[in-house]
Design an enzyme around this catalytic site. Structure first.
Site, PDB file in Angstrom:
ATOM      1  N   LYS A 158     -12.889 130.516 -32.594  1.00  0.00           N
ATOM      2  CA  LYS A 158     -13.737 131.666 -32.945  1.00  0.00           C
ATOM      3  C   LYS A 158     -15.150 131.249 -33.332  1.00  0.00           C
ATOM      4  O   LYS A 158     -15.346 130.368 -34.172  1.00  0.00           O
ATOM      5  CB  LYS A 158     -13.095 132.425 -34.109  1.00  0.00           C
ATOM      6  CG  LYS A 158     -13.785 133.722 -34.499  1.00  0.00           C
ATOM      7  CD  LYS A 158     -12.967 134.426 -35.578  1.00  0.00           C
ATOM      8  CE  LYS A 158     -13.564 135.765 -35.974  1.00  0.00           C
ATOM      9  NZ  LYS A 158     -12.730 136.426 -37.023  1.00  0.00           N
ATOM     10  N   GLU A 196     -13.607 133.761 -44.184  1.00  0.00           N
ATOM     11  CA  GLU A 196     -13.495 132.983 -42.943  1.00  0.00           C
ATOM     12  C   GLU A 196     -14.554 131.889 -42.876  1.00  0.00           C
ATOM     13  O   GLU A 196     -14.290 130.825 -42.299  1.00  0.00           O
ATOM     14  CB  GLU A 196     -13.609 133.918 -41.732  1.00  0.00           C
ATOM     15  CG  GLU A 196     -12.411 134.845 -41.587  1.00  0.00           C
ATOM     16  CD  GLU A 196     -12.414 135.558 -40.258  1.00  0.00           C
ATOM     17  OE1 GLU A 196     -12.442 136.797 -40.248  1.00  0.00           O
ATOM     18  OE2 GLU A 196     -12.387 134.884 -39.222  1.00  0.00           O
ATOM     19  N   ASN A 237      -7.939 141.084 -37.129  1.00  0.00           N
ATOM     20  CA  ASN A 237      -7.453 141.509 -38.454  1.00  0.00           C
ATOM     21  C   ASN A 237      -8.640 142.211 -39.096  1.00  0.00           C
ATOM     22  O   ASN A 237      -9.596 141.520 -39.483  1.00  0.00           O
ATOM     23  CB  ASN A 237      -7.078 140.308 -39.343  1.00  0.00           C
ATOM     24  CG  ASN A 237      -5.825 139.569 -38.933  1.00  0.00           C
ATOM     25  OD1 ASN A 237      -4.932 139.356 -39.729  1.00  0.00           O
ATOM     26  ND2 ASN A 237      -5.739 139.135 -37.683  1.00  0.00           N
ATOM     27  N   ASN A 244     -10.430 128.978 -36.414  1.00  0.00           N
ATOM     28  CA  ASN A 244      -9.677 130.203 -36.147  1.00  0.00           C
ATOM     29  C   ASN A 244      -9.515 130.227 -34.629  1.00  0.00           C
ATOM     30  O   ASN A 244     -10.482 130.489 -33.910  1.00  0.00           O
ATOM     31  CB  ASN A 244     -10.474 131.414 -36.649  1.00  0.00           C
ATOM     32  CG  ASN A 244      -9.711 132.709 -36.535  1.00  0.00           C
ATOM     33  OD1 ASN A 244      -8.759 132.803 -35.753  1.00  0.00           O
ATOM     34  ND2 ASN A 244     -10.111 133.711 -37.297  1.00  0.00           N
ATOM     35  N   GLU A 264      -4.931 138.011 -33.821  1.00  0.00           N
ATOM     36  CA  GLU A 264      -5.598 136.876 -34.473  1.00  0.00           C
ATOM     37  C   GLU A 264      -4.722 136.383 -35.629  1.00  0.00           C
ATOM     38  O   GLU A 264      -4.094 137.212 -36.324  1.00  0.00           O
ATOM     39  CB  GLU A 264      -6.945 137.374 -35.016  1.00  0.00           C
ATOM     40  CG  GLU A 264      -7.666 136.434 -35.945  1.00  0.00           C
ATOM     41  CD  GLU A 264      -8.846 137.103 -36.668  1.00  0.00           C
ATOM     42  OE1 GLU A 264      -8.768 138.322 -36.949  1.00  0.00           O
ATOM     43  OE2 GLU A 264      -9.848 136.390 -36.917  1.00  0.00           O
ATOM     44  N   CYS A 320     -11.514 138.834 -32.822  1.00  0.00           N
ATOM     45  CA  CYS A 320     -11.908 139.761 -33.866  1.00  0.00           C
ATOM     46  C   CYS A 320     -13.395 140.103 -33.929  1.00  0.00           C
ATOM     47  O   CYS A 320     -13.866 140.871 -33.122  1.00  0.00           O
ATOM     48  CB  CYS A 320     -11.392 139.260 -35.222  1.00  0.00           C
ATOM     49  SG  CYS A 320     -11.254 140.608 -36.373  1.00  0.00           S
TER      50      CYS A 320
HETATM   51  N1  ING Z   1     -12.447 140.871 -39.267  1.00  0.00           N
HETATM   52  C1  ING Z   1     -13.339 141.933 -39.287  1.00  0.00           C
HETATM   53  C2  ING Z   1     -13.864 142.372 -37.926  1.00  0.00           C
HETATM   54  O1  ING Z   1     -14.907 141.958 -37.445  1.00  0.00           O
HETATM   55  C3  ING Z   1     -14.928 143.130 -40.606  1.00  0.00           C
HETATM   56  C4  ING Z   1     -14.465 141.730 -40.251  1.00  0.00           C
HETATM   57  C5  ING Z   1     -14.176 143.889 -41.513  1.00  0.00           C
HETATM   58  C6  ING Z   1     -16.053 143.662 -40.012  1.00  0.00           C
HETATM   59  C7  ING Z   1     -14.594 145.186 -41.857  1.00  0.00           C
HETATM   60  C8  ING Z   1     -16.494 144.961 -40.319  1.00  0.00           C
HETATM   61  C9  ING Z   1     -15.762 145.718 -41.260  1.00  0.00           C
HETATM   62  O2  ING Z   1     -13.192 143.213 -37.361  1.00  0.00           O
HETATM   63  C10 ING Z   1     -12.445 139.648 -38.682  1.00  0.00           C
HETATM   64  N2  ING Z   1     -11.370 138.880 -38.910  1.00  0.00           N
HETATM   65  O3  ING Z   1     -13.368 139.245 -37.985  1.00  0.00           O
END
Ligand code: ING
Length: 313
Positions: A125, A144, A195, A108, A48, A170
């Site tokens: 996304k 985001e 990410n 995204n 991503e 993601c």
């Molecule tokens: N990142 C993360 C994901 O869903 C996140 C957001 C971070 C969720 C930490 C839970 C814990 O993997 C993105 N970019 O969606």
């Protein structure tokens, strides 16, 4: 292997620092395509937002100040070498990037590109995690919802060199509906980049739990929908923020057939049998024989948790 096979690569990309230029990043991706070709890959999944550092960790007052992180053209002069290399090698790819449309909308986004270097599919996304407000006491935020609109292309499946490829990005991987919608469109394979920082504002969990949750989402998605799933991390440390690795290729039986060992640039490749899914679709997950869609209405009718439904027993 019995049926239709393809060489599938996943390029995990270690941290992209804010100072790193697009040509430098594109060179790393081109190198990944070449290594993939050498190891039998017909298609390589990139993460991503792979062309820049994960800029949604930063707040800026004027969103225009983030425009340099977005692509207004795809391919552009800076990304064209990737498409040319794909055509030269005969290797397709999935690329995630920040998209700024001519009418100023921000997404995204991810695309699939076939072995002739042509864009075969596009996804924006839909599940945007994090927050839109400035949490000023945090050096690294997760904005985001500020920097992207919810995707407006739905969850699509795109025939790419004879393989039905669905895309997610993601946070989408954590929502079971995504895999089902793609499998109902006969996806052979779901590809996604991510990410994933080890913490979000207001959320911290043990690193091993974060990795476990990540993997079971992908394994369940593959198994419950009889599909291959490939996930590519942007990982390692970017500007002091750590993001998990754990890039994997998962088979339709839920087994992980390839996995990265590091949190840096690392390519995994597997020769996958696309027809392996047939046995699961014919028996355990024969949708026509076993699904009861008349019972599933709540899933799309109700947004949040609510009262139990009356049961007349
Ligand atoms: N990142 C993360 C994901 O869903 C996140 C957001 C971070 C969720 C930490 C839970 C814990 O993997 C993105 N970019 O969606």
């Amino acid at each position: 292997m019995a049926g239709r096979t393809m060489g599938l690569g996943v390029l995990q990309v270690g941290g992209i620092q804010p100072s790193e230029t697009r040509p430098q990043v594109v060179a790393r991706l081109v190198q990944g395509l070449r290594e993939g070709k050498g190891r039998g890959a017909d298609f390589v999944v990139f993460p991503e937002l792979t062309l820049t550092t994960f800029f949604p960790r930063y707040w800026v007052d004027d969103i225009q100040d983030m425009n340099h992180h977005y692509e207004t053209d795809m391919p552009s002069a800076q990304t064209a070498p990737l498409f040319e290399e794909a055509k030269e090698l005969g290797v397709g790819f999935c690329l995630g990037y920040a998209e700024l449309t001519p009418d100023g909308r921000r997404f995204n986004t991810a695309i699939t590109v076939d072995r002739a270097g042509r864009i075969s599919g596009k996804y924006r996304k839909i599940h945007l995690p994090g927050h839109a407000n400035n949490i000023a006491d945090r050096k690294h935020q997760h904005l985001e919802k500020r920097y992207f609109e919810v995707g407006d292309l739905g969850f699509g499946v795109f025939n790419t060199d004879g393989v039905n490829i669905g895309m997610a990005i993601c946070n989408d991987r954590r929502w079971s509906e995504v895999y089902r919608i793609l499998s109902l469109q006969s996806a052979d394979l779901v590809v996604l980049g991510y990410n994933t920082p080890l913490s979000l504002p207001g959320w911290t969990e043990q690193p091993h739990t974060a990795m476990h949750a990540h993997l079971i989402c992908l394994q369940a998605g593959a198994y419950q929908n009889s599909m291959w799933v490939a996930a590519a991390a942007k990982s390692g440390t970017e500007d002091g923020a750590y993001m998990m690795g754990g890039s994997v290729i998962v088979a339709p039986n839920g087994e992980i057939v390839a996995r990265t060992a590091s949190d840096e640039d690392e390519l995994i490749v597997a020769e996958i049998d696309l027809d392996m899914a047939e046995a699961y679709r014919r028996v355990l997950f024969d949708y026509a024989a076993h699904r009861r869609i008349e019972e599933y209405g709540l899933i799309s009718e109700r947004l949040d948790r609510g009262a139990p439904l009356p049961v007349d027993f």
